[in-house]
Design a protein around this motif. Structure first.
Motif, PDB file in Angstrom:
ATOM      1  N   THR A 227       0.822  -1.208   0.000  1.00  0.00           N
ATOM      2  CA  THR A 227       0.000   0.000   0.000  1.00  0.00           C
ATOM      3  C   THR A 227       0.857   1.260   0.000  1.00  0.00           C
ATOM      4  OG1 THR A 227      -0.110  -0.163   2.400  1.00  0.00           O
ATOM      5  CG2 THR A 227      -2.005  -0.982   1.181  1.00  0.00           C
ATOM      6  N   CYS A 228       2.137   1.119   0.301  1.00  0.00           N
ATOM      7  CA  CYS A 228       3.015   2.276   0.457  1.00  0.00           C
ATOM      8  C   CYS A 228       3.679   2.639  -0.867  1.00  0.00           C
ATOM      9  CB  CYS A 228       4.084   1.976   1.498  1.00  0.00           C
ATOM     10  SG  CYS A 228       5.259   3.337   1.727  1.00  0.00           S
ATOM     11  N   ALA A 229       3.530   3.899  -1.267  1.00  0.00           N
ATOM     12  CA  ALA A 229       4.136   4.354  -2.523  1.00  0.00           C
ATOM     13  C   ALA A 229       5.656   4.290  -2.466  1.00  0.00           C
ATOM     14  CB  ALA A 229       3.673   5.773  -2.835  1.00  0.00           C
ATOM     15  N   GLY A 230       6.234   4.589  -1.297  1.00  0.00           N
ATOM     16  CA  GLY A 230       7.681   4.529  -1.147  1.00  0.00           C
ATOM     17  C   GLY A 230       8.204   3.115  -1.272  1.00  0.00           C
ATOM     18  N   CYS A 231       7.543   2.166  -0.618  1.00  0.00           N
ATOM     19  CA  CYS A 231       7.933   0.756  -0.739  1.00  0.00           C
ATOM     20  C   CYS A 231       7.765   0.276  -2.180  1.00  0.00           C
ATOM     21  CB  CYS A 231       7.080  -0.109   0.183  1.00  0.00           C
ATOM     22  SG  CYS A 231       7.302   0.206   1.948  1.00  0.00           S
ATOM     23  N   TYR A 232       6.698   0.727  -2.822  1.00  0.00           N
ATOM     24  CA  TYR A 232       6.430   0.344  -4.206  1.00  0.00           C
ATOM     25  C   TYR A 232       7.569   0.799  -5.110  1.00  0.00           C
ATOM     26  CZ  TYR A 232       3.963   0.212  -8.734  1.00  0.00           C
ATOM     27  OH  TYR A 232       3.599  -0.018 -10.043  1.00  0.00           O
ATOM     28  N   LYS A 351     -10.594  24.448  -2.423  1.00  0.00           N
ATOM     29  CA  LYS A 351     -11.175  25.323  -3.441  1.00  0.00           C
ATOM     30  C   LYS A 351     -12.133  24.570  -4.365  1.00  0.00           C
ATOM     31  CE  LYS A 351      -7.311  28.591  -3.514  1.00  0.00           C
ATOM     32  NZ  LYS A 351      -6.175  29.123  -4.312  1.00  0.00           N
ATOM     33  N   LEU A 352     -12.030  23.265  -4.408  1.00  0.00           N
ATOM     34  CA  LEU A 352     -12.923  22.447  -5.241  1.00  0.00           C
ATOM     35  C   LEU A 352     -14.228  22.116  -4.524  1.00  0.00           C
ATOM     36  CD1 LEU A 352     -10.335  19.883  -6.681  1.00  0.00           C
ATOM     37  CD2 LEU A 352     -11.222  21.941  -7.801  1.00  0.00           C
ATOM     38  N   GLU A 353     -14.304  22.518  -3.251  1.00  0.00           N
ATOM     39  CA  GLU A 353     -15.488  22.246  -2.423  1.00  0.00           C
ATOM     40  C   GLU A 353     -15.773  20.740  -2.355  1.00  0.00           C
ATOM     41  OE1 GLU A 353     -18.675  24.666  -3.888  1.00  0.00           O
ATOM     42  OE2 GLU A 353     -17.761  26.531  -3.180  1.00  0.00           O
ATOM     43  N   VAL A 354     -14.711  19.982  -2.116  1.00  0.00           N
ATOM     44  CA  VAL A 354     -14.859  18.538  -1.968  1.00  0.00           C
ATOM     45  C   VAL A 354     -15.031  18.188  -0.495  1.00  0.00           C
ATOM     46  CG1 VAL A 354     -13.554  17.994  -4.050  1.00  0.00           C
ATOM     47  CG2 VAL A 354     -12.350  18.214  -1.859  1.00  0.00           C
ATOM     48  N   ASP A 355     -15.492  16.976  -0.267  1.00  0.00           N
ATOM     49  CA  ASP A 355     -15.651  16.487   1.105  1.00  0.00           C
ATOM     50  C   ASP A 355     -14.360  15.890   1.645  1.00  0.00           C
ATOM     51  OD1 ASP A 355     -18.576  16.930   1.228  1.00  0.00           O
ATOM     52  OD2 ASP A 355     -18.624  15.347  -0.299  1.00  0.00           O
ATOM     53  N   ALA A 356     -13.569  15.327   0.730  1.00  0.00           N
ATOM     54  CA  ALA A 356     -12.400  14.583   1.192  1.00  0.00           C
ATOM     55  C   ALA A 356     -11.250  14.651   0.197  1.00  0.00           C
ATOM     56  CB  ALA A 356     -12.769  13.127   1.439  1.00  0.00           C
ATOM     57  N   LEU A 357     -10.069  14.518   0.757  1.00  0.00           N
ATOM     58  CA  LEU A 357      -8.835  14.386  -0.004  1.00  0.00           C
ATOM     59  C   LEU A 357      -8.418  12.921   0.099  1.00  0.00           C
ATOM     60  CD1 LEU A 357      -6.506  15.789  -1.539  1.00  0.00           C
ATOM     61  CD2 LEU A 357      -5.543  16.433   0.686  1.00  0.00           C
ATOM     62  N   VAL A 358      -8.136  12.286  -1.036  1.00  0.00           N
ATOM     63  CA  VAL A 358      -7.822  10.854  -1.067  1.00  0.00           C
ATOM     64  C   VAL A 358      -6.443  10.653  -1.671  1.00  0.00           C
ATOM     65  CG1 VAL A 358      -8.559   8.569  -1.858  1.00  0.00           C
ATOM     66  CG2 VAL A 358     -10.268  10.342  -1.398  1.00  0.00           C
ATOM     67  N   SER A 359      -5.680   9.740  -1.099  1.00  0.00           N
ATOM     68  CA  SER A 359      -4.384   9.397  -1.668  1.00  0.00           C
ATOM     69  C   SER A 359      -4.197   7.883  -1.617  1.00  0.00           C
ATOM     70  CB  SER A 359      -3.248  10.118  -0.940  1.00  0.00           C
ATOM     71  OG  SER A 359      -2.048  10.025  -1.673  1.00  0.00           O
ATOM     72  N   ALA A 360      -2.999   7.436  -1.973  1.00  0.00           N
ATOM     73  CA  ALA A 360      -2.724   5.992  -2.001  1.00  0.00           C
ATOM     74  C   ALA A 360      -1.339   5.728  -1.437  1.00  0.00           C
ATOM     75  CB  ALA A 360      -2.836   5.466  -3.430  1.00  0.00           C
ATOM     76  N   CYS A 361      -1.058   6.369  -0.307  1.00  0.00           N
ATOM     77  CA  CYS A 361       0.235   6.223   0.352  1.00  0.00           C
ATOM     78  C   CYS A 361       0.083   6.611   1.815  1.00  0.00           C
ATOM     79  CB  CYS A 361       1.272   7.124  -0.324  1.00  0.00           C
ATOM     80  SG  CYS A 361       2.868   7.186   0.544  1.00  0.00           S
TER      81      CYS A 361
END
Length: 394
Positions: A227-232, A351-361
């Protein structure tokens, strides 16, 4: 000198400025270091010229020089925007001149030397005992000794963002993934490679890499999933290409990020995403996953398959994505600045008026969440695996 490897390209920076700005469609500063310190020497090109001066012995080591070289999250935006014959070498040169600094015995910024020493002793950079590496795993979990798939957990999920490791195991179990976890997993070596602590009196990156590969072979596995981008990046690129000359780390494992595995399983009908998550989100590209290796689509494709999710893009996205600020040793060396960089990203999402910020790391998750909490943002922070678990109803 380590910089000997780059002697034929050190002179090739033409000071064009592309390493600090992106254009022409969208014009903005793309270098977190330049954005903060406002001097050319902090850019990718500036550091190349400093490395050249170090190589030619025209510059003596000083605290000022070390701070400039290490005040960089090695996000790769400079390399992605370089239009001259340096574009595949910028990060390699920056990491090599950092190794020269370490070999010269200089004092590294903040907590970087401490995490290197601890990593050599307890195999993680978090000043935690190795004996507790699997404490996040439920005691009644029974994993096979041998399997075709290894879930390489990584230090951040094992010691800090434990819920991401737990959610990954829950998703894999529900989806029927036959997997195991290495009995004696060590840090992948990414923190050492990024900060120049390659081979010192207290830690050996080659020894650690070879240990992980041998432990993986004991399971009979054919693929590594993390799941870790650094390990990947480390397993997929550094072990096989960028640092094989140092690590002696060639292997034959297929290396997948969890989002790649999830994407394939969703396409094949092996995962059912039936629970709606009515949420407007934006996705942050981890530098090690995106610019460093080129994996942009899989996380987005998974998010688009979750019922109810509306995915919108930030202006700075994909190869031009703004860094979360925590990589390259910056979180350990310049902790307050790391959160400042992350908050730039949070404001962009707001500024995008989103509910959440999502990442993969998990490392991006940690620093972006720090910025959200320290600045009282209303945004929620998620990893892709957390939303997949919710949509699977587990």
């Amino acid at each position: 000198m380590v910089l000997e490897r780059f002697k034929d390209v050190l002179h090739r920076c033409y000071k064009c400025g592309h390493c600090r700005t992106t254009g022409p469609e969208i014009f903005y500063t793309n270098c977190p270091s330049y954005d903060k310190f406002k001097f050319e020497t902090y850019t990718g090109g500036g550091k190349i010229n400093l490395a050249k001066a170090v190589f030619e012995k025209k510059l003596d080591w000083s605290d000022r020089l070390v701070n400039i070289l290490f005040a960089c999250p090695t996000c790769g935006n400079c390399e992605a925007n370089c239009v001259y014959p340096l574009h595949e070498n910028v990060l390699g040169i920056i990491e090599a001149v950092r190794a020269e600094a370490v070999n010269a015995g200089v004092t590294l910024p903040g907590n970087q030397t401490a995490f290197g020493k601890h990593l050599g002793k307890e195999h993680n950079p978090y000043i935690e005992p190795h004996s507790k590496r699997l404490d996040w795993l439920p005691k009644d979990t029974n994993l096979p000794k041998e399997s075709e798939t290894i879930y390489f957990v990584g230090c951040t999920s094992a010691y800090r963002q434990k819920m991401l490791a737990q959610d990954t195991v829950k998703v894999f179990d529900k989806a029927g993934v036959d997997f195991t976890i290495m009995k004696d997993e060590w840090c992948c070596t990414s923190p050492l490679l990024r900060t120049g602590q390659w081979e010192t009196d207290y830690v050996s990156a080659p020894q650690i890499a070879q240990h992980n590969i041998q432990e993986a072979k004991k399971t009979g596995a054919k693929r590594i999933v993390t799941t870790c981008a650094g390990c990947y990046r480390t397993w997929k690129k550094d072990y096989l290409e960028s640092y094989d000359w140092l690590l002696n780390s060639k292997h034959e494992f297929e290396v997948l990020h969890t989002t790649e595995l999830l994407e394939n399983m969703i396409k094949n009908g092996e995962i059912e995403l039936s629970h709606e998550i009515n949420m407007r989100v934006t996705y942050h590209d981890p530098c090690h996953l995106g610019r460093h290796v080129g994996l942009y689509d899989s996380p987005r494709n998974v998010l688009k398959e979750i019922p109810g999710i509306e995915l919108v893009e930030m202006p700075r996205t994909r190869e031009n994505s703004w860094c979360c600020g925590s990589g390259g040793g910056v979180k350990a060396g310049f902790s307050e600045w790391a959160v400042e960089v992350a908050y730039d990203r949070v404001r962009e999402a707001e500024k995008l008026e989103v509910d959440a910020l999502v990442s993969a790391c998990p490392f991006c998750w940690r620093n972006l969440d720090d910025a959200i909490n320290q600045n009282n943002s209303k945004l929620k922070m998620y990893d892709v695996i957390q939303l997949v678990r919710k949509s699977m109803g587990i």
